[in-house]
Design a protein around this motif. Sequence first.
Motif, mmCIF file in Angstrom:
data_model
loop_
_atom_site.group_PDB
_atom_site.id
_atom_site.type_symbol
_atom_site.label_atom_id
_atom_site.label_comp_id
_atom_site.label_asym_id
_atom_site.label_seq_id
_atom_site.Cartn_x
_atom_site.Cartn_y
_atom_site.Cartn_z
ATOM 1 N N LEU A 131 39.929 39.492 42.401
ATOM 2 C CA LEU A 131 38.805 39.202 42.498
ATOM 3 C C LEU A 131 37.590 39.360 41.202
ATOM 4 O O LEU A 131 37.887 40.177 40.697
ATOM 5 C CB LEU A 131 38.216 40.301 43.598
ATOM 6 N N VAL A 132 37.057 38.259 41.395
ATOM 7 C CA VAL A 132 35.918 38.031 40.239
ATOM 8 C C VAL A 132 34.432 38.072 40.664
ATOM 9 O O VAL A 132 34.201 37.086 41.463
ATOM 10 C CB VAL A 132 36.310 36.802 39.340
ATOM 11 N N ALA A 133 33.817 39.012 40.242
ATOM 12 C CA ALA A 133 32.299 38.996 40.911
ATOM 13 C C ALA A 133 31.510 38.815 39.451
ATOM 14 O O ALA A 133 31.605 39.805 38.521
ATOM 15 C CB ALA A 133 32.255 40.409 41.598
ATOM 16 N N ALA A 134 30.540 37.806 39.636
ATOM 17 C CA ALA A 134 29.701 37.919 38.315
ATOM 18 C C ALA A 134 28.342 37.723 38.896
ATOM 19 O O ALA A 134 28.023 36.634 39.148
ATOM 20 C CB ALA A 134 30.202 36.693 37.448
ATOM 21 N N ARG A 135 27.581 38.620 38.839
ATOM 22 C CA ARG A 135 26.282 38.637 39.347
ATOM 23 C C ARG A 135 24.997 39.057 38.413
ATOM 24 O O ARG A 135 25.249 39.926 37.730
ATOM 25 C CB ARG A 135 26.273 39.817 40.578
ATOM 26 N N LYS A 176 41.027 47.424 44.069
ATOM 27 C CA LYS A 176 42.136 47.832 43.425
ATOM 28 C C LYS A 176 42.276 46.719 42.188
ATOM 29 O O LYS A 176 43.025 47.141 40.989
ATOM 30 C CB LYS A 176 43.293 47.594 44.322
ATOM 31 N N ASP A 177 42.003 45.341 42.523
ATOM 32 C CA ASP A 177 42.282 44.482 41.448
ATOM 33 C C ASP A 177 41.099 43.221 41.156
ATOM 34 O O ASP A 177 41.055 42.548 42.043
ATOM 35 C CB ASP A 177 43.666 43.580 41.992
ATOM 36 N N ALA A 178 40.367 43.862 40.415
ATOM 37 C CA ALA A 178 38.906 43.042 40.279
ATOM 38 C C ALA A 178 38.451 43.086 38.905
ATOM 39 O O ALA A 178 38.736 43.677 38.013
ATOM 40 C CB ALA A 178 38.090 43.698 41.022
ATOM 41 N N VAL A 179 37.585 42.016 38.536
ATOM 42 C CA VAL A 179 36.870 41.867 37.248
ATOM 43 C C VAL A 179 35.430 41.994 37.811
ATOM 44 O O VAL A 179 35.021 40.825 38.492
ATOM 45 C CB VAL A 179 37.152 40.643 36.547
ATOM 46 N N ILE A 180 34.518 42.717 37.285
ATOM 47 C CA ILE A 180 33.144 42.446 37.599
ATOM 48 C C ILE A 180 32.280 42.627 36.361
ATOM 49 O O ILE A 180 32.722 43.179 35.452
ATOM 50 C CB ILE A 180 32.821 43.938 38.158
ATOM 51 N N VAL A 181 31.306 41.449 36.466
ATOM 52 C CA VAL A 181 30.583 41.209 35.346
ATOM 53 C C VAL A 181 29.103 41.224 35.816
ATOM 54 O O VAL A 181 28.493 40.464 36.702
ATOM 55 C CB VAL A 181 30.655 40.040 34.756
ATOM 56 N N LYS A 230 42.402 48.841 36.432
ATOM 57 C CA LYS A 230 43.802 48.737 35.618
ATOM 58 C C LYS A 230 44.685 47.816 35.965
ATOM 59 O O LYS A 230 45.489 47.089 35.093
ATOM 60 C CB LYS A 230 44.389 50.141 35.986
ATOM 61 N N GLU A 231 44.812 47.362 36.948
ATOM 62 C CA GLU A 231 45.765 46.310 37.656
ATOM 63 C C GLU A 231 45.251 44.920 37.140
ATOM 64 O O GLU A 231 46.119 44.155 36.717
ATOM 65 C CB GLU A 231 45.564 46.165 39.283
ATOM 66 N N ALA A 232 44.109 44.710 37.086
ATOM 67 C CA ALA A 232 43.564 43.264 36.429
ATOM 68 C C ALA A 232 43.867 43.577 34.792
ATOM 69 O O ALA A 232 44.163 42.323 34.461
ATOM 70 C CB ALA A 232 42.293 43.193 36.572
ATOM 71 N N ALA A 233 43.613 44.395 34.196
ATOM 72 C CA ALA A 233 43.768 44.512 32.697
ATOM 73 C C ALA A 233 45.316 44.558 32.462
ATOM 74 O O ALA A 233 45.649 43.783 31.496
ATOM 75 C CB ALA A 233 43.374 45.929 32.258
ATOM 76 N N ALA A 234 45.998 45.081 33.458
ATOM 77 C CA ALA A 234 47.623 44.919 33.073
ATOM 78 C C ALA A 234 48.147 43.524 33.379
ATOM 79 O O ALA A 234 49.084 43.166 32.662
ATOM 80 C CB ALA A 234 48.385 45.899 34.270
ATOM 81 N N LYS A 235 47.198 42.816 33.941
ATOM 82 C CA LYS A 235 47.614 41.070 34.172
ATOM 83 C C LYS A 235 47.191 40.279 33.374
ATOM 84 O O LYS A 235 47.605 39.206 33.077
ATOM 85 C CB LYS A 235 47.040 40.726 35.641
ATOM 86 N N GLY A 236 46.272 40.948 32.314
ATOM 87 C CA GLY A 236 45.745 40.177 30.926
ATOM 88 C C GLY A 236 44.276 40.017 30.941
ATOM 89 O O GLY A 236 43.659 39.481 30.228
ATOM 90 N N ALA A 237 43.602 40.453 32.221
ATOM 91 C CA ALA A 237 42.050 40.452 31.826
ATOM 92 C C ALA A 237 41.686 41.371 31.014
ATOM 93 O O ALA A 237 42.139 42.625 30.940
ATOM 94 C CB ALA A 237 41.632 41.040 33.319
ATOM 95 N N HIS A 238 40.673 40.977 30.164
ATOM 96 C CA HIS A 238 39.897 41.823 28.887
ATOM 97 C C HIS A 238 38.506 41.742 29.143
ATOM 98 O O HIS A 238 37.977 40.668 28.673
ATOM 99 C CB HIS A 238 40.667 41.179 27.639
#
Length: 878
Positions: free
Chosen positions: A771-775, A798-803, A820-828
């Motif tokens: 899930l990607v939330a940018a608000r 559980k698996d998200a990127v928030i900006v 952690k789950e998102a970072a493990a998949k490559g999100a930075h």
Amino acid sequence: MEKLGLNEIREKFLAFFESKGHLRLPSFPLVPQGDASLLLINAGMAPLKPYFLGKETPPSKRVTTCQKCIRTPDIECVGLTARHGTFFEMLGNFSFGDYFKKEVTQWAWEFITKVLEIPEDRLWVSVYEEDKETVDLWVKNVGVSPDRIVYLGKEDNFWEIGTGPCGPCSEIYFDRGEEYGCGKPDCAVGCDCDRYVEFWNLVFTQFDKDENGNYNRLAHPNIDTGMGLERIACIMQGVTSIFEVDTIRRILDAAADMAKLTYGKDRNTDVSLRVITDHIRSTVFLVSDGVLPSNEGRGYVLRRLLRRAARHGKLLGIEGPFLYRLARVVANESRQAYPELERNFNYIEKVIKTEEERFDETIDQGLEILKGYIDALKAENKTELPGEQAFKLYDTYGFPIDLTKEILAESDMQVDENAFKELMDRQRSRARSARGDMEDAAWEEDIFAVFEGNTEFTGYDAVETEAVVLGIGKDGGLTETAETGDEIIVVLDKTCFYAESGGQIGDTGVLQNADCMLAVLDTKKKNGKFLHKCMVKQGTIKTGAKITAKIDVDRRRAIGRNHSAVHLLQAALRNVLGSHVAQAGSYVSEERLRFDFSHFEAMTPEQLAQVERQVNEKILEDIPVNCFETSLEEARKIGAVALFSEKYGDRVRVVKMGDYSIELCGGTHVASTGKLGLFRILSEGGVAAGVRRIEGVTGMGVLQALDSCEAILHHAAGALKTTPKELVHKIDGLHEELRECRREIDQLKSKLAKDALGSVMDGAQEVGGTLVAARLLDPGMDMNTLREIGDNLKQQQKDAVIVLASEVGGKVNIIAMATKEAAAKGAHAGKIISVVAKTMGGGGGGKPESAQAGGKDPAKAEEALSQVAGLVAEQLGV
């Protein structure tokens, strides 16, 4: 031959040449004394240049030294090889127009074969191919077999630098044996292999080369020899590396213990251990000689060494500052020969620890950013880092350019050094422009060099002097006369005007006779002559005229009070803070004093009060101030404090205030400490890494300071509608009101954060299962509020990127988070936020799971946030 320790070899060498009539001199400081051509002492003869050039008279015609030296041109090789180092000691014996070739060759052979007992069949001698005289001396006088002598050309066995003194040299080699050779049939002295080690160079300075290339015989030739102490120690101890020499190996072993490693097991860790070992030796000796870390000159050399060593410590897994602990090992190994290491140890330790802590604060973030740069270059198949990025690492994160280059080289990359240097030049130009032109051109030019002799100074005892006008300077040139309204510089045969020196400003006053009256606006000194900057108030002044010089007595007395206070202040600081306190600069005027000193943290109010009280106690004791001249040796015996960087002659002036303060000083002072009246500290603060500054006043200046404080107190009381007596009580009440208001604000912010939680994930996109939330949230949210919202969302998802972003005062606060789950998949998060912030005209960064940044253009916020989903998709590879 006997296996001798490095310290034993040093002592045997110096004692041997003492027995031959040489004066043993202690090592000169690494900071050159009065030699602007050198950044640091890099050879045994470097401090002795004034004697060789005839500019100064040596204390003896025969001298022997063990000189500490620093060389950094091959710093990149240190650690990679077993022989490169930045710090070394050079043994030497010198003759200033006394003995020559016959004696030096005989003594050299005697020391090597009789004292060190090196077998003659392991020794070789090289000579300049045209120097038949030296060959005869080696063979007929010393007894060296002719087949042990090698003839080499000018490149190898002739010492010269441009024009001036020069001459042939003869080198002595040690044959380590065939097993160290290259195996070539022509392997001999001069070969590049490791078999033949040159360890002693005897230079015969017998010619003076003129501009036409002619070599003219010197009437009094000199001897200059140099033997590397570490190199001869390698030979005597039968080791192949300077890092195996006893004293150096103990430092290396201590570093290995800190890293929980064993030297010799792994090439990469061995490189790091060698870097740390060499650099901490250089660091300890540089700091002991007064060098402080900075971004310029020799301070930059020190910072470069320290930070390079600190980085290699991190490569070995050593956490936190550690070099300051290794400094004790260095001091223990060398304190017998260099007792100043023990005297200055607290100072040395604090400088190193402070610089380590400063670097430790930024190195991780800088390394992360540099890694990002390298990854980006690899992705684009590029090998050159832009100069702008290298400059940012230097300017923001304290990375020396050499450290950036070294890390890039590990990935077969380089930096655009031209662009980096251009940015550095721009920065220096801005700094120069800010400082402005501090000197008048007329002061810079030595237009008075045509007049022989120096100005006689009478101002220690007199406030008025009869003198003769030697010269008048006007508009950058000499003139015979000057008239009313002219601004001029006057040189007298003698003067009572003190010239600016040692931090004390120059005197003012008047020059007058029956024909003229001049106001003296300032006094400086150049090449022994006192320059009086004057305005002709009336009449005409002429060269050769007799004139009366009168100083402004009241101003001189005020300056003297402040100068004497500086001496008391330094003594008090050393008593309260420790013996590491050393003067780093001073300024003394009639109005106030400024004292810069070495210390590594802000002084506490209690320490400041203690220092101020101690100075005032000494003022009330009314201690006589005795000023007298003596020899430098005698001054040192009575404990006189001297400046690290000052060059002193054989005769020095001592200012003694009882047993409390004894300093070398050429300034003017009061007759007794009671004349100061009182002393008051106005401020204390930092001016550079490891340097603090105190400003203070004495006499009437204290009364003025108290009047100023009282005026401020009454103004503050009036503004708060209370009396000075009730001011503290009033402020305490206001603080309580403010705390209550802050509590209410924090509660409102917390409620705002909770209210925002529900809406942030509305409309979140799914990218590769994340899930990607940018608000863009409501305006006015600070970083803490944004982080609180982000942390709460991370706990819920559980698996998200928030900006998240929020406009505050015309700018934008931005945070990015990845679970952690998102970072493990490559999100930075750090890489995402750098792109988002850049779009808004800002910058920032951070780690994979958390980052923050700022933007300058709120209008671009929506556009910037719209990029987030695409950036996550790239990172996840979907």
